[in-house]
Write a protein that holds these residues in place. Structure first.
Motif, PDB file in Angstrom:
ATOM      1  N   THR A 162     -30.460  34.005 -17.067  1.00 48.67           N
ATOM      2  CA  THR A 162     -29.468  34.670 -16.229  1.00 48.67           C
ATOM      3  C   THR A 162     -28.060  34.480 -16.755  1.00 48.67           C
ATOM      4  O   THR A 162     -27.220  35.368 -16.660  1.00 48.67           O
ATOM      5  CB  THR A 162     -29.555  34.118 -14.793  1.00 48.67           C
ATOM      6  OG1 THR A 162     -30.891  34.245 -14.341  1.00 48.67           O
ATOM      7  CG2 THR A 162     -28.629  34.880 -13.862  1.00 48.67           C
ATOM      8  N   MET A 163     -27.805  33.313 -17.324  1.00 47.25           N
ATOM      9  CA  MET A 163     -26.463  33.021 -17.828  1.00 47.25           C
ATOM     10  C   MET A 163     -26.028  34.040 -18.876  1.00 47.25           C
ATOM     11  O   MET A 163     -24.884  34.483 -18.894  1.00 47.25           O
ATOM     12  CB  MET A 163     -26.441  31.612 -18.415  1.00 47.25           C
ATOM     13  CG  MET A 163     -25.123  31.215 -19.036  1.00 47.25           C
ATOM     14  SD  MET A 163     -25.289  29.684 -19.935  1.00 47.25           S
ATOM     15  CE  MET A 163     -26.453  30.179 -21.198  1.00 47.25           C
ATOM     16  N   GLY A 164     -26.973  34.416 -19.761  1.00 52.23           N
ATOM     17  CA  GLY A 164     -26.629  35.366 -20.806  1.00 52.23           C
ATOM     18  C   GLY A 164     -26.545  36.792 -20.301  1.00 52.23           C
ATOM     19  O   GLY A 164     -25.742  37.592 -20.776  1.00 52.23           O
ATOM     20  N   GLU A 165     -27.410  37.135 -19.325  1.00 50.40           N
ATOM     21  CA  GLU A 165     -27.427  38.506 -18.797  1.00 50.40           C
ATOM     22  C   GLU A 165     -26.220  38.781 -17.912  1.00 50.40           C
ATOM     23  O   GLU A 165     -25.707  39.885 -17.871  1.00 50.40           O
ATOM     24  CB  GLU A 165     -28.721  38.724 -18.010  1.00 50.40           C
ATOM     25  CG  GLU A 165     -29.974  38.621 -18.884  1.00 50.40           C
ATOM     26  CD  GLU A 165     -31.229  38.553 -18.042  1.00 50.40           C
ATOM     27  OE1 GLU A 165     -31.109  38.620 -16.793  1.00 50.40           O
ATOM     28  OE2 GLU A 165     -32.323  38.425 -18.618  1.00 50.40           O
ATOM     29  N   GLU A 166     -25.800  37.760 -17.147  1.00 48.17           N
ATOM     30  CA  GLU A 166     -24.659  37.916 -16.231  1.00 48.17           C
ATOM     31  C   GLU A 166     -23.696  36.757 -16.447  1.00 48.17           C
ATOM     32  O   GLU A 166     -23.485  35.930 -15.562  1.00 48.17           O
ATOM     33  CB  GLU A 166     -25.146  37.943 -14.783  1.00 48.17           C
ATOM     34  CG  GLU A 166     -26.114  39.078 -14.480  1.00 48.17           C
ATOM     35  CD  GLU A 166     -26.580  39.046 -13.044  1.00 48.17           C
ATOM     36  OE1 GLU A 166     -26.842  37.941 -12.521  1.00 48.17           O
ATOM     37  OE2 GLU A 166     -26.660  40.115 -12.433  1.00 48.17           O
ATOM     38  N   SER A 167     -23.129  36.711 -17.647  1.00 51.66           N
ATOM     39  CA  SER A 167     -22.335  35.538 -18.024  1.00 51.66           C
ATOM     40  C   SER A 167     -21.128  35.345 -17.115  1.00 51.66           C
ATOM     41  O   SER A 167     -20.806  34.219 -16.713  1.00 51.66           O
ATOM     42  CB  SER A 167     -21.885  35.655 -19.481  1.00 51.66           C
ATOM     43  OG  SER A 167     -21.174  36.857 -19.689  1.00 51.66           O
ATOM     44  N   TRP A 168     -20.441  36.454 -16.758  1.00 48.53           N
ATOM     45  CA  TRP A 168     -19.260  36.310 -15.899  1.00 48.53           C
ATOM     46  C   TRP A 168     -19.670  35.882 -14.499  1.00 48.53           C
ATOM     47  O   TRP A 168     -18.991  35.063 -13.872  1.00 48.53           O
ATOM     48  CB  TRP A 168     -18.491  37.631 -15.844  1.00 48.53           C
ATOM     49  CG  TRP A 168     -17.881  38.004 -17.148  1.00 48.53           C
ATOM     50  CD1 TRP A 168     -18.324  38.933 -18.034  1.00 48.53           C
ATOM     51  CD2 TRP A 168     -16.722  37.408 -17.752  1.00 48.53           C
ATOM     52  NE1 TRP A 168     -17.519  38.970 -19.143  1.00 48.53           N
ATOM     53  CE2 TRP A 168     -16.527  38.052 -18.995  1.00 48.53           C
ATOM     54  CE3 TRP A 168     -15.840  36.415 -17.362  1.00 48.53           C
ATOM     55  CZ2 TRP A 168     -15.487  37.717 -19.843  1.00 48.53           C
ATOM     56  CZ3 TRP A 168     -14.788  36.076 -18.200  1.00 48.53           C
ATOM     57  CH2 TRP A 168     -14.623  36.726 -19.417  1.00 48.53           C
ATOM     58  N   GLN A 169     -20.787  36.446 -14.017  1.00 48.35           N
ATOM     59  CA  GLN A 169     -21.288  36.072 -12.696  1.00 48.35           C
ATOM     60  C   GLN A 169     -21.621  34.586 -12.641  1.00 48.35           C
ATOM     61  O   GLN A 169     -21.459  33.928 -11.625  1.00 48.35           O
ATOM     62  CB  GLN A 169     -22.547  36.894 -12.388  1.00 48.35           C
ATOM     63  CG  GLN A 169     -22.932  36.925 -10.925  1.00 48.35           C
ATOM     64  CD  GLN A 169     -21.975  37.766 -10.112  1.00 48.35           C
ATOM     65  OE1 GLN A 169     -21.687  38.888 -10.464  1.00 48.35           O
ATOM     66  NE2 GLN A 169     -21.465  37.198  -9.044  1.00 48.35           N
ATOM     67  N   TRP A 170     -22.081  34.078 -13.749  1.00 44.57           N
ATOM     68  CA  TRP A 170     -22.486  32.673 -13.817  1.00 44.57           C
ATOM     69  C   TRP A 170     -21.284  31.757 -14.021  1.00 44.57           C
ATOM     70  O   TRP A 170     -21.207  30.677 -13.446  1.00 44.57           O
ATOM     71  CB  TRP A 170     -23.469  32.511 -14.985  1.00 44.57           C
ATOM     72  CG  TRP A 170     -24.091  31.169 -15.063  1.00 44.57           C
ATOM     73  CD1 TRP A 170     -25.222  30.733 -14.415  1.00 44.57           C
ATOM     74  CD2 TRP A 170     -23.616  30.056 -15.827  1.00 44.57           C
ATOM     75  NE1 TRP A 170     -25.467  29.424 -14.738  1.00 44.57           N
ATOM     76  CE2 TRP A 170     -24.508  28.987 -15.606  1.00 44.57           C
ATOM     77  CE3 TRP A 170     -22.536  29.871 -16.682  1.00 44.57           C
ATOM     78  CZ2 TRP A 170     -24.345  27.753 -16.202  1.00 44.57           C
ATOM     79  CZ3 TRP A 170     -22.369  28.622 -17.270  1.00 44.57           C
ATOM     80  CH2 TRP A 170     -23.271  27.586 -17.029  1.00 44.57           C
ATOM     81  N   PHE A 171     -20.315  32.205 -14.845  1.00 42.64           N
ATOM     82  CA  PHE A 171     -19.252  31.290 -15.262  1.00 42.64           C
ATOM     83  C   PHE A 171     -18.068  31.233 -14.296  1.00 42.64           C
ATOM     84  O   PHE A 171     -17.457  30.173 -14.129  1.00 42.64           O
ATOM     85  CB  PHE A 171     -18.739  31.692 -16.653  1.00 42.64           C
ATOM     86  CG  PHE A 171     -17.863  30.641 -17.288  1.00 42.64           C
ATOM     87  CD1 PHE A 171     -18.420  29.470 -17.772  1.00 42.64           C
ATOM     88  CD2 PHE A 171     -16.500  30.811 -17.387  1.00 42.64           C
ATOM     89  CE1 PHE A 171     -17.626  28.491 -18.353  1.00 42.64           C
ATOM     90  CE2 PHE A 171     -15.697  29.840 -17.956  1.00 42.64           C
ATOM     91  CZ  PHE A 171     -16.264  28.680 -18.448  1.00 42.64           C
ATOM     92  N   VAL A 172     -17.699  32.346 -13.674  1.00 42.58           N
ATOM     93  CA  VAL A 172     -16.486  32.376 -12.844  1.00 42.58           C
ATOM     94  C   VAL A 172     -16.550  31.367 -11.682  1.00 42.58           C
ATOM     95  O   VAL A 172     -15.581  30.624 -11.466  1.00 42.58           O
ATOM     96  CB  VAL A 172     -16.213  33.804 -12.332  1.00 42.58           C
ATOM     97  CG1 VAL A 172     -15.122  33.796 -11.268  1.00 42.58           C
ATOM     98  CG2 VAL A 172     -15.801  34.697 -13.497  1.00 42.58           C
ATOM     99  N   PRO A 173     -17.646  31.298 -10.915  1.00 45.79           N
ATOM    100  CA  PRO A 173     -17.674  30.270  -9.855  1.00 45.79           C
ATOM    101  C   PRO A 173     -17.564  28.852 -10.413  1.00 45.79           C
ATOM    102  O   PRO A 173     -16.911  27.989  -9.818  1.00 45.79           O
ATOM    103  CB  PRO A 173     -19.040  30.493  -9.191  1.00 45.79           C
ATOM    104  CG  PRO A 173     -19.404  31.897  -9.524  1.00 45.79           C
ATOM    105  CD  PRO A 173     -18.843  32.148 -10.881  1.00 45.79           C
ATOM    106  N   GLY A 174     -18.198  28.620 -11.575  1.00 51.72           N
ATOM    107  CA  GLY A 174     -18.075  27.303 -12.200  1.00 51.72           C
ATOM    108  C   GLY A 174     -16.655  27.023 -12.632  1.00 51.72           C
ATOM    109  O   GLY A 174     -16.162  25.893 -12.531  1.00 51.72           O
TER     110      GLY A 174
END
Length: 254
Positions: free
Chosen positions: A51-63
């Motif tokens: 999922t991190m690679g498919e939706e990198s912004w979705q994964w990274f922004v909350p972090g």
């Protein structure tokens, strides 16, 4: 109780006043590191497995928002050290102001700045042409969890400053604490990909649970099991920190 609230407000305003004189410097420097990670690190995640690679912004922004909370409050103790060295803090201790308010007013100032910084970063991210889904209610809830964690971390930072009293000691201790916390939090990379022993260590890191809660809340998934766990841990860290910090502040001699 009313006296503590009144004194907390007085200290809050006193601590906020220098930031109001130069708000750009306070806000920009505080946001710089997370924003640099967002600009220079997040694009590297695109194409990675899962999922991190498919939706990198979705994964990274909350972090990244969790990182903002971590950096914005963990370094708060640096602001107390010059006051301790100059004697300004001792003069405040000699006043009738509540010792607990001396701590709470500072922590609330840090949380207020964190909230403004998070709102600015979110506003910038939301206008960028990136694939990002957000739930307004989830974002508000996520900021609430971040504030609670920030109260805990900020209080612990002031407690550490009271104990060490010197910048070089405080900086070394803070770096020693923050580095493993960030690496084991899953902010930068998913700990699911880590070896078993490293994943086990990450489960012992309270911040990793808060980061997972932030990711679930960001998309409005309130039923995700990470939400109650991360929220409970944030409140537990804040409660323990406030008890420890209040006791330390009461024991300080004027």
């Amino acid at each position: 109780m009313m006296n503590v609230l009144r004194d907390t407000w007085i200290i809050f305003v006193r601590q906020l006043r220098p930031a109001m004189r130069n708000p750009a410097a306070v806000l920009v420097f505080g946001m710089l590191q997370p924003v640099l990670y967002l600009a220079l690190f997040a694009p590297l995640l695109s194409g990675m497995p899962g999922t991190m690679g498919e939706e990198s912004w979705q994964w990274f922004v909350p972090g990244m928002l969790a990182m903002l909370g971590l950096f914005g409050t963990a370094f708060a103790g640096f602001g107390l050290l010059p006051e301790m060295r100059s004697g300004a803090h001792e003069r405040l201790l000699a006043t009738p102001v509540s010792r607990v308010a001396l701590l709470l007013g500072r922590v609330l100032r840090d949380v207020a700045i964190l909230l403004v910084q998070a709102a600015i970063v979110l506003a910038v991210v939301l206008v960028l042409p990136i694939d990002l889904r957000v739930s307004p209610l989830g974002v508000v809830a996520g900021l609430g969890v971040l504030i609670v964690l920030g109260i805990g971390l900020g209080t612990l930072s002031y407690r550490l400053a009271l104990a060490l009293k010197q910048e070089y000691l405080f900086a070394g201790a803070l770096q020693t604490f923050l580095m493993p916390v960030i690496l084991l939090s899953g902010i930068l990379l998913p700990m699911d990909l880590a070896p078993g022993w490293l994943y086990t260590l990450s489960r012992m890191n309270p911040v990793s649970h808060v980061v997972e809660a932030e990711r679930a809340l960001f998309v409005g998934d309130f039923t995700d099991s990470a939400v109650p766990v991360g929220t409970a841990i944030a409140f537990a860290v804040a409660a323990v920190a406030l008890v420890v910090g209040a006791r330390a502040m009461r024991r300080v001699s004027a």
